[in-house]
Design an enzyme around this catalytic site. Structure first.
Site, PDB file in Angstrom:
ATOM      1  N   GLN B 255       0.830  -1.197   0.000  1.00  0.00           N
ATOM      2  CA  GLN B 255       0.000   0.000   0.000  1.00  0.00           C
ATOM      3  C   GLN B 255       0.860   1.240   0.000  1.00  0.00           C
ATOM      4  O   GLN B 255       0.611   2.195  -0.725  1.00  0.00           O
ATOM      5  CB  GLN B 255      -0.899  -0.009   1.231  1.00  0.00           C
ATOM      6  CG  GLN B 255      -2.041   0.974   1.123  1.00  0.00           C
ATOM      7  CD  GLN B 255      -2.873   0.696  -0.109  1.00  0.00           C
ATOM      8  OE1 GLN B 255      -3.230  -0.447  -0.380  1.00  0.00           O
ATOM      9  NE2 GLN B 255      -3.140   1.703  -0.887  1.00  0.00           N
ATOM     10  N   HIS B 258       2.226   3.102  -3.176  1.00  0.00           N
ATOM     11  CA  HIS B 258       1.345   3.789  -4.128  1.00  0.00           C
ATOM     12  C   HIS B 258       1.670   5.269  -4.238  1.00  0.00           C
ATOM     13  O   HIS B 258       1.659   5.843  -5.329  1.00  0.00           O
ATOM     14  CB  HIS B 258      -0.116   3.626  -3.720  1.00  0.00           C
ATOM     15  CG  HIS B 258      -0.783   2.459  -4.371  1.00  0.00           C
ATOM     16  ND1 HIS B 258      -0.898   2.329  -5.727  1.00  0.00           N
ATOM     17  CD2 HIS B 258      -1.350   1.351  -3.845  1.00  0.00           C
ATOM     18  CE1 HIS B 258      -1.524   1.198  -6.017  1.00  0.00           C
ATOM     19  NE2 HIS B 258      -1.799   0.576  -4.892  1.00  0.00           N
ATOM     20  N   GLU B 322     -10.605   1.167   2.475  1.00  0.00           N
ATOM     21  CA  GLU B 322     -10.775   0.743   1.081  1.00  0.00           C
ATOM     22  C   GLU B 322     -10.485  -0.761   0.977  1.00  0.00           C
ATOM     23  O   GLU B 322     -11.275  -1.521   0.455  1.00  0.00           O
ATOM     24  CB  GLU B 322      -9.789   1.543   0.216  1.00  0.00           C
ATOM     25  CG  GLU B 322      -9.849   1.225  -1.256  1.00  0.00           C
ATOM     26  CD  GLU B 322      -8.689   1.858  -2.024  1.00  0.00           C
ATOM     27  OE1 GLU B 322      -7.706   2.304  -1.382  1.00  0.00           O
ATOM     28  OE2 GLU B 322      -8.758   1.883  -3.273  1.00  0.00           O
ATOM     29  N   HIS B 323      -9.305  -1.178   1.471  1.00  0.00           N
ATOM     30  CA  HIS B 323      -8.925  -2.593   1.483  1.00  0.00           C
ATOM     31  C   HIS B 323      -8.792  -3.057   2.928  1.00  0.00           C
ATOM     32  O   HIS B 323      -8.160  -2.372   3.738  1.00  0.00           O
ATOM     33  CB  HIS B 323      -7.554  -2.804   0.820  1.00  0.00           C
ATOM     34  CG  HIS B 323      -7.459  -2.261  -0.562  1.00  0.00           C
ATOM     35  ND1 HIS B 323      -6.907  -1.025  -0.839  1.00  0.00           N
ATOM     36  CD2 HIS B 323      -7.834  -2.783  -1.757  1.00  0.00           C
ATOM     37  CE1 HIS B 323      -6.948  -0.813  -2.145  1.00  0.00           C
ATOM     38  NE2 HIS B 323      -7.508  -1.858  -2.737  1.00  0.00           N
ATOM     39  N   ASP B 356      -6.005  -6.466  -6.657  1.00  0.00           N
ATOM     40  CA  ASP B 356      -5.563  -5.332  -7.477  1.00  0.00           C
ATOM     41  C   ASP B 356      -5.432  -5.732  -8.939  1.00  0.00           C
ATOM     42  O   ASP B 356      -5.601  -4.909  -9.836  1.00  0.00           O
ATOM     43  CB  ASP B 356      -4.197  -4.824  -6.992  1.00  0.00           C
ATOM     44  CG  ASP B 356      -4.297  -4.062  -5.690  1.00  0.00           C
ATOM     45  OD1 ASP B 356      -5.398  -3.623  -5.337  1.00  0.00           O
ATOM     46  OD2 ASP B 356      -3.259  -3.920  -5.001  1.00  0.00           O
ATOM     47  N   HIS B 415     -53.217  14.699  -9.688  1.00  0.00           N
ATOM     48  CA  HIS B 415     -52.774  13.312  -9.465  1.00  0.00           C
ATOM     49  C   HIS B 415     -53.979  12.430  -9.170  1.00  0.00           C
ATOM     50  O   HIS B 415     -54.100  11.318  -9.664  1.00  0.00           O
ATOM     51  CB  HIS B 415     -51.799  13.240  -8.285  1.00  0.00           C
ATOM     52  CG  HIS B 415     -50.401  13.664  -8.622  1.00  0.00           C
ATOM     53  ND1 HIS B 415     -50.095  14.928  -9.026  1.00  0.00           N
ATOM     54  CD2 HIS B 415     -49.226  12.978  -8.612  1.00  0.00           C
ATOM     55  CE1 HIS B 415     -48.783  15.020  -9.248  1.00  0.00           C
ATOM     56  NE2 HIS B 415     -48.237  13.846  -9.004  1.00  0.00           N
TER      57      HIS B 415
END
Lengths: 426, 426
Positions: B255, B258, B322-323, B356, B415
């Site tokens: 991670q 990145h 996220e993960h 991934d 209506h």
């Protein structure tokens, strides 16, 4: 209403153009109010209620006594109608439960999705002359079915500090946990940031005026998810010579009464139907209490004659209406070729108002052409699908080299190494 | 990396806070470029490519010859890896096809949902040092399975005017219709508004730097849908004493590489594992080519020791990563209690890099705590569920009075009248 006969394709863009709502101008106002609520909490909401809703509140949360009082104030007939609608909405949305399947993509590699409810959701119900208790059912019912842990609702009080009893009754019927007296931008801020009284939520749903829309957009940029961008309501009626002019006229008018910016469009292959519908609209309009409003809104509306149903269908797909009513002989065949619409009403006995209230489908739908990219609210709107994967030793052995090759080519060596250390251990 | 032992609950908020990305400041830049593309089309995109990507292009669209050249330039090993990953992604996403059921909510009232593909979608793939061909597969594969009619892709060219061959090969493999040489804000503008070369799309997907994120947010306010708000990537590892320090360290580092704003968090019940993981991180770090980047990113990262797995689970649900990698003995039990996460990796042989690249799940996931309200990209992201209803005479006879009662109470007489005219006709 304008009548347009056999328009050229180049004219379509102009014919189906919406009055776009520019929320840019309201951005600063919304931002200031949101910031006030974010920093001052309840104190800000109480002050803003006094300023905008002209009411001095001692507390934001609706009490048990107020719920009981509300229940006594509405008629048995309305209670029964709300319960019937609730049951149908419940039946339709409960059938949308998602069951993920476990998929083995490669031996030893098992992947699946699981639906998990958004834990905290907030519903906004506007005030004004018409109490939108139907929207309470449309939002709270799927929230509860999805399993949201906390479902709260904000709605502006009247000058006596009360929320309309039908809104409170619908909230109780559909299982809302707590209702707060807050309207407009301050309500959106309270739910986005949380205050002493109002819990912070993760997603905000519901209609509102242009300030509410601007506020929802603003908070969605950073703080919280929202249901969808909002715009004025709209209907498109596709009709052939089998359609009843009185039905078509009533359907166009039921859209027109929503507000001056509502849009109603008829696309038909029948010149006779077009003519008779125009006459029927005038006839029915005279008997409507909201006549003035509907009349102004009809200025945005169009009756369009086209040469065949193919052309009609192409035009409606280009328009991407929020509501599409297909009043033709072969409506199921045409329905199969609709690619852009929010909710579709089939045949001569399916008025939009059925879906607005009680058939079971949701009435929170994409307007302004957003139906090209967005769905209406459904059970999906209240869940997330979380993905899971379980990889065995066998799985990483066979898939590992693929991952290593790709990671190396994306220059992500640590990604590759997470596989390498595992392969070395087998 | 910071080590935190047995933090008090009041500290959690601070521990799991993200570096928030403030796109407000970039708003004006994005707006100016978008407006230029909207009004000047291709001419603007070509000028902006020269300005930002330092390349003079004669045409935006990638030619057939360029695709062929790309195919020759990449190795057989990478081709095979891309094809394997594509097959797994295809298998997992094809299993997500939605089949709507017809639901009779009341006799004579039949309602259903139908999945219809978003007709035109645009994918954005950033340039830079690492060519993200895996993201091409993650976005184009479900788009094609969903049945999108037009799938286009924009990616910035290098200074020779070429897009990385692996991106072109992946685009061809997954069935992208056309690829355009355009990067950054100008690419987002071209897809949002359309130019002479680039078709307008209805939804834009894909990662990007903070300018791209600001541009996507901007266009999403009015013109087009987007996949989700983007932020720096992040992982949370939940581990007990059964976890291997070398695996955990590799997962944290994959991670960290990145970018400097990536975040990696270990939450564990084992002081020994924490200590050994810290040592392993240092050991593995020394061998990484992207060492400097990972080192800076590790400054945002934390190793947190908690008293039991219950606390660990609560903290991770509050973080909403996220993960999430669960490297514990009873990982399936723990997985069943995860309520906030994008994608979850189970057991000791399921590294994040599997998801991934190649296991089949999607890697486009909610960051920045958005997992509390958003799902990752899936087949759902490329469809809309349009609702349909067909009501018979019998249906409107039984449901009509409910609709009339509710419409009257919402003061929407037109209506009500849409039902009244039909009941009168029965």
């Amino acid at each position: 209403m304008k009548t347009i006969c056999y328009p050229e394709r180049e004219e379509w863009g102009r014919l189906i153009r919406r009055n776009t709502l520019d929320t840019e101008a309201l951005r600063e106002t919304a931002r200031t109010v949101l910031e006030q609520v974010r920093t001052e909490g309840d104190k800000a909401v109480l002050e803003l209620e006094e300023k905008f809703d002209k009411v001095q509140l001692s507390a934001l949360r609706v009490t048990e006594e107020e719920f009981e009082e509300a229940e006594q104030r509405i008629s048995p007939a309305l209670k029964e109608a709300i319960r019937t609608a609730y049951q149908n909405i419940r039946t339709f949305h409960a059938a949308q439960q998602f069951e993920g399947k476990k998929i083995v993509t490669t031996p030893g590699v098992c992947c699946w999705q699981k639906a998990v409810a958004i834990q905290k959701v907030g519903l906004y119900i506007p005030g004004g002359t018409a109490p939108l208790f139907s929207t309470v059912l449309m939002l709270a019912t799927p929230a509860r079915i999805a399993g949201c842990r906390e479902v709260i609702l904000c709605s502006p009080p009247n000058r006596e500090g009360k929320i309309h009893p039908a809104i409170l009754f619908a909230a109780r019927t559909a299982g809302v946990d707590a209702v707060f007296k807050a309207g407009g931008v301050q309500a959106i801020g309270a739910m986005a940031y949380g205050t002493e009284s109002v819990p912070k939520v993760y997603k905000i749903f519901g209609p509102g005026n242009q300030y509410v829309t601007a506020a929802k957009q603003q908070v969605s940029l950073r703080d919280v998810a929202i249901d969808m961008p909002a715009g004025p309501s709209e209907v498109c009626v596709l009709a052939d010579e089998t359609a009843r002019p009185a039905f078509v006229a009533a359907d166009l008018l039921s859209q027109a009464e929503h507000g001056v910016d509502s849009q109603a469009i008829l696309i038909t292959t029948s010149a006779t139907l077009l003519q008779q519908t125009a006459e029927e609209v005038q006839r029915q309009l005279e008997r409507l209490p909201r006549r003035e409003l509907a009349e102004r809104s009809l200025e945005n509306s169009k009756l369009i004659l086209v040469k065949d149903m193919e052309t009609a269908l192409e035009m409606t797909n280009e328009y991407a209406p929020e509501h599409l009513i297909i009043e033709t002989a072969d409506y199921l065949d045409i329905a199969g070729r609709v690619v852009n619409a929010g909710s579709v009403f089939l045949g001569h006995y399916s008025p939009e108002s059925a879906g607005d209230y009680a058939s079971g489908t949701n009435h929170t739908l994409p307007t302004n052409g957003y139906a090209k990219a967005y769905s209406g609210v459904s059970l999906d709107s209240f869940i997330r699908k979380i993905t899971f994967q379980e990889i065995t030793r066998e799985g990483i052995r066979s898939l590992g080299p693929t991952i290593q090759e790709m990671a190396a080519n994306e220059c992500l060596d640590a990604h590759k190494n997470a596989v390498t250390v595992r392969l070395a251990d087998l």
